[in-house]
Design a protein around this motif. Structure first.
Motif, PDB file in Angstrom:
ATOM      1  N   ASP A  25       0.809  -1.220   0.000  1.00 30.49           N
ATOM      2  CA  ASP A  25       0.000   0.000   0.000  1.00 30.49           C
ATOM      3  C   ASP A  25       0.846   1.275   0.000  1.00 30.49           C
ATOM      4  O   ASP A  25       0.422   2.295  -0.531  1.00 30.49           O
ATOM      5  CB  ASP A  25      -0.944   0.029   1.210  1.00 30.49           C
ATOM      6  CG  ASP A  25      -2.082  -0.962   1.065  1.00 30.49           C
ATOM      7  OD1 ASP A  25      -2.337  -1.411  -0.072  1.00 30.49           O
ATOM      8  OD2 ASP A  25      -2.713  -1.278   2.093  1.00 30.49           O
ATOM      9  N   GLN A  26       2.033   1.234   0.568  1.00 31.91           N
ATOM     10  CA  GLN A  26       2.880   2.425   0.663  1.00 31.91           C
ATOM     11  C   GLN A  26       3.683   2.687  -0.606  1.00 31.91           C
ATOM     12  O   GLN A  26       3.915   3.844  -0.976  1.00 31.91           O
ATOM     13  CB  GLN A  26       3.849   2.309   1.842  1.00 31.91           C
ATOM     14  CG  GLN A  26       3.150   2.309   3.183  1.00 31.91           C
ATOM     15  CD  GLN A  26       2.540   3.662   3.507  1.00 31.91           C
ATOM     16  OE1 GLN A  26       2.125   4.418   2.645  1.00 31.91           O
ATOM     17  NE2 GLN A  26       2.487   3.974   4.778  1.00 31.91           N
ATOM     18  N   ALA A  27       4.137   1.643  -1.273  1.00 30.84           N
ATOM     19  CA  ALA A  27       4.926   1.797  -2.496  1.00 30.84           C
ATOM     20  C   ALA A  27       4.606   0.638  -3.429  1.00 30.84           C
ATOM     21  O   ALA A  27       4.711  -0.524  -3.030  1.00 30.84           O
ATOM     22  CB  ALA A  27       6.418   1.816  -2.177  1.00 30.84           C
ATOM     23  N   ASN A  53       3.616   4.402  -7.448  1.00 26.65           N
ATOM     24  CA  ASN A  53       3.146   5.190  -6.310  1.00 26.65           C
ATOM     25  C   ASN A  53       4.051   4.935  -5.117  1.00 26.65           C
ATOM     26  O   ASN A  53       4.463   3.799  -4.882  1.00 26.65           O
ATOM     27  CB  ASN A  53       1.712   4.774  -5.933  1.00 26.65           C
ATOM     28  CG  ASN A  53       0.751   4.974  -7.076  1.00 26.65           C
ATOM     29  OD1 ASN A  53       0.426   6.088  -7.409  1.00 26.65           O
ATOM     30  ND2 ASN A  53       0.332   3.880  -7.704  1.00 26.65           N
ATOM     31  N   ALA A  54       4.326   5.984  -4.361  1.00 28.27           N
ATOM     32  CA  ALA A  54       5.114   5.843  -3.143  1.00 28.27           C
ATOM     33  C   ALA A  54       4.731   6.943  -2.170  1.00 28.27           C
ATOM     34  O   ALA A  54       4.805   8.132  -2.505  1.00 28.27           O
ATOM     35  CB  ALA A  54       6.607   5.919  -3.449  1.00 28.27           C
ATOM     36  N   ASN A  55       4.271   6.540  -0.989  1.00 33.30           N
ATOM     37  CA  ASN A  55       3.962   7.464   0.102  1.00 33.30           C
ATOM     38  C   ASN A  55       3.058   8.615  -0.315  1.00 33.30           C
ATOM     39  O   ASN A  55       3.297   9.765   0.036  1.00 33.30           O
ATOM     40  CB  ASN A  55       5.256   8.005   0.712  1.00 33.30           C
ATOM     41  CG  ASN A  55       6.115   6.902   1.265  1.00 33.30           C
ATOM     42  OD1 ASN A  55       5.608   5.972   1.888  1.00 33.30           O
ATOM     43  ND2 ASN A  55       7.406   6.964   1.014  1.00 33.30           N
ATOM     44  N   GLY A  56       2.021   8.346  -1.099  1.00 36.66           N
ATOM     45  CA  GLY A  56       1.072   9.378  -1.506  1.00 36.66           C
ATOM     46  C   GLY A  56       1.458  10.148  -2.750  1.00 36.66           C
ATOM     47  O   GLY A  56       0.721  11.012  -3.193  1.00 36.66           O
ATOM     48  N   HIS A  57       2.630   9.865  -3.324  1.00 34.35           N
ATOM     49  CA  HIS A  57       3.067  10.496  -4.565  1.00 34.35           C
ATOM     50  C   HIS A  57       2.925   9.470  -5.682  1.00 34.35           C
ATOM     51  O   HIS A  57       3.101   8.280  -5.455  1.00 34.35           O
ATOM     52  CB  HIS A  57       4.522  10.947  -4.483  1.00 34.35           C
ATOM     53  CG  HIS A  57       4.831  11.754  -3.270  1.00 34.35           C
ATOM     54  ND1 HIS A  57       4.305  13.008  -3.050  1.00 34.35           N
ATOM     55  CD2 HIS A  57       5.604  11.480  -2.195  1.00 34.35           C
ATOM     56  CE1 HIS A  57       4.756  13.477  -1.903  1.00 34.35           C
ATOM     57  NE2 HIS A  57       5.541  12.570  -1.359  1.00 34.35           N
TER      58      HIS A  57
END
Length: 181
Positions: A25-27, A53-57
Motif C-alpha cells: 500500500d505504501q509503495a 506510487n510511493a507514500n502518496g506520490h
C-alpha cells in the motif's frame, strides 16, 4: 493481480482491467490492459496503463485507442503536500495528447476525515484557445451514529477564461441523502 470489472446495465457503461501489481500500500507499481465503453453501442476504448506510487506520490501513463477514431495518451502526476490524521492535501497535474489536440491541467484537492472535500483546478486546450478554472466542494452535514444514514451537500463553479465562452460562468449544487440498508 490487479483485475476489475464494472458495469451499469441501465446505461451500458462498462470497464474491464487486467494487470499486475508489485509492492504494498505504501509503495507499488502497476501495469496492465483495459477496455471501456461509455454506453450501449458506444465505441470501445482499448489500451494499456502503468503507474508507480510511493507514500502518496504517484506517476501514471495511459494509452487508449478507439478503432477508426484515434488514440489518446495521458500522463499524470500527484504529490501529497500534507497528510495528517484528519486532512490530506494533494497537488495534481496531467497532459493528454490526441491526434487533434493537447490538453493539460493542474489542481489542488483536499479531503478531511469528517467527509468534507474541496478542489480547485485549471484546464487548457491550446489548439482551441480554451482555458477553464473550476472549483468544487462537498460537506458532510450529518451521519447517523450507525453510519447508515448520511446527508451531504455539494457545489461547483466553472469560469471560462478564454475560448468561445470567455467570461461566462457555470454553477451547480445539490443535497444528497443516502441510506444503506
Amino acid at each position: 493481480m490487479d483485475c476489475q470489472a464494472t458495469g451499469n446495465p441501465k446505461t451500458g457503461e462498462a470497464l474491464a482491467k487486467w494487470g499486475v501489481m508489485v509492492g504494498n500500500d505504501q509503495a507499488n507499481a502497476r501495469a496492465g490492459v483495459f477496455a471501456a465503453t461509455p454506453g450501449t453501442g458506444g465505441p470501445v476504448t482499448k489500451g494499456v496503463y502503468g503507474a508507480v506510487n510511493a507514500n502518496g506520490h504517484g506517476l501514471s501513463v495511459q494509452h487508449g485507442h478507439i478503432e477508426g477514431m484515434g488514440s489518446t495518451t495521458t500522463a499524470s502526476a500527484q504529490a501529497n503536500l500534507l497528510q495528517s490524521q484528519h486532512t490530506a492535501l494533494n497537488a495534481t497535474g496531467y497532459h493528454s495528447h490526441s491526434r487533434t489536440h493537447d490538453q493539460f491541467g493542474a489542481g489542488l484537492n483536499m479531503q478531511t476525515s469528517a467527509g468534507h472535500s474541496a478542489a480547485l483546478g485549471v484546464n487548457r486546450v491550446p489548439q482551441f484557445d480554451v482555458t477553464t478554472m473550476q472549483a468544487t466542494g462537498s460537506a458532510n452535514l450529518y451521519t447517523s451514529p450507525s453510519g447508515n444514514l448520511n446527508l451531504s451537500a455539494n457545489g461547483n463553479a466553472m469560469r471560462h477564461m478564454s475560448g468561445p465562452r470567455r467570461g461566462k460562468s457555470d454553477f451547480g449544487g445539490g443535497v444528497n441523502l443516502r441510506y444503506n440498508f
